[in-house]
Design a protein around this motif. Structure first.
Motif, short mmCIF file in Angstrom:
data_model
loop_
_atom_site.label_atom_id
_atom_site.label_comp_id
_atom_site.label_asym_id
_atom_site.label_seq_id
_atom_site.Cartn_x
_atom_site.Cartn_y
_atom_site.Cartn_z
N GLU A 163 -23.42 27.70 25.92
CA GLU A 163 -22.10 27.10 25.81
C GLU A 163 -22.50 25.55 25.57
O GLU A 163 -22.14 24.71 24.48
N GLU A 172 -24.02 24.60 22.09
CA GLU A 172 -23.16 24.71 20.91
C GLU A 172 -22.21 23.27 21.06
O GLU A 172 -22.30 22.83 20.13
N HIS A 229 -22.62 19.96 17.85
CA HIS A 229 -21.53 19.42 17.35
C HIS A 229 -21.53 17.85 17.73
O HIS A 229 -21.58 17.04 16.73
N GLN A 286 -16.05 17.45 18.40
CA GLN A 286 -16.06 18.78 18.04
C GLN A 286 -15.51 18.84 16.56
O GLN A 286 -14.71 18.21 16.06
N ASN A 291 -17.96 25.32 12.02
CA ASN A 291 -17.72 26.21 13.36
C ASN A 291 -18.14 27.26 13.73
O ASN A 291 -18.67 27.86 14.36
N ILE A 331 -22.03 27.46 13.35
CA ILE A 331 -22.39 27.08 14.58
C ILE A 331 -22.43 28.08 15.76
O ILE A 331 -23.32 28.48 16.35
N SER A 332 -21.12 28.61 15.78
CA SER A 332 -21.07 29.52 17.01
C SER A 332 -21.82 30.86 16.42
O SER A 332 -22.32 31.50 17.44
N VAL A 340 -25.38 30.29 17.66
CA VAL A 340 -25.68 30.04 19.11
C VAL A 340 -25.36 31.67 19.71
O VAL A 340 -26.21 31.84 20.59
N LYS A 341 -24.63 32.64 19.28
CA LYS A 341 -24.52 33.72 19.57
C LYS A 341 -25.83 34.54 19.26
O LYS A 341 -26.41 35.48 20.06
N THR A 372 -28.30 33.42 21.85
CA THR A 372 -28.23 34.23 23.17
C THR A 372 -28.59 35.41 23.08
O THR A 372 -29.19 36.06 24.20
#
Length: 231
Positions: free
Chosen positions: A16, A19, A23, A49, A56, A59-60, A63-64, A67
């Motif tokens: 988190e 992420e 931004h 943000q 968005n 980026i998410s 990051v997922k 992870t």
């Protein structure tokens, strides 16, 4: 006494934070216009943000995917590369992670003795972000160009390969351009450590590497044979 972090808590918290930091990096290095961002508060400090849905989502999603590899212990570094119009690296923001203990799968939601608490980790994340928001004073302004862009690069540990997807969706990663990676940095690059934290479970550090290409852009030859900074 507050409970200490578990392995899964630490992993989710770091993901988190990365992420949120991505931004903020895009805002402070002015990769997109300031009005594309909204000011929010996270870790008890102001952050920025993106308001653009496609950005968005990218980026998410990245990051997922990080992870997913992080859970398996595959990740060595996550690098946010700032590129010029020719896709040459100017700066690399390097998140280095290292598992300090081995935790069995059935214990990953159990608090780890001697690890820090969630509240303490949030305070560290706050200090990381404060450092990031002040990075311009250390790095200076990037030469502004509407075609400057960024990429998210995942570097794996030496003996690891990306996980093969079992579904029919395309893989989230493609091979990185060598000069975008930390191993592709030129000898005249400069590395600055910004912050580091040892959670007692996973070590996290953040550094920024300025490329030789960036220095070539901000220094020009003086007619008398000396070098001077461009204004």
């Amino acid at each position: 006494m507050a409970d200490t972090l578990s392995f899964n808590q630490t992993l989710r918290a770091i993901a988190e934070f990365i992420e949120v930091a991505i931004h903020t990096i895009l805002y402070v290095r002015q990769i997109y216009p300031p009005d594309l961002f909204v000011r929010r508060k996270k870790y008890d400090t102001p952050v920025y943000q993106s308001r653009h849905p496609a950005l968005n989502e990218y980026i998410s999603g990245a990051v997922k995917a990080v992870t997913d590899e992080f859970v398996l212990g595959n990740v060595d570094k996550v690098v946010v590369v700032i590129k010029d119009k020719d896709h040459l690296a100017l700066e690399r923001f390097i998140f280095s992670v290292k598992n300090m203990i081995q935790v069995q799968s059935y214990d990953k939601d159990t608090s780890v003795q001697d690890a820090m608490t969630p509240a303490t980790l949030s305070q560290y994340f706050r200090s990381f972000l404060i450092k990031l928001t002040m990075i311009e004073s250390q790095l200076g302004l990037l030469e502004q160009h509407e075609e400057n862009s960024f990429a998210i690069v995942m570097e794996l540990n030496d003996d690891k390969v990306p996980t093969v997807r079992q579904d029919k969706n395309p893989p989230p990663w493609v091979p990185a351009d060598q000069q975008h990676t930390t191993s592709g940095a030129s000898e005249d690059s400069q590395l600055h450590l910004l912050r580091a934290v040892d959670t007692g479970i996973i070590n996290l550090s953040l550094a920024v590497q300025e490329s030789g290409k960036k220095f070539q852009k901000v220094v020009s030859p003086d007619p008398k044979g000396k070098e001077k900074e461009k204004t």
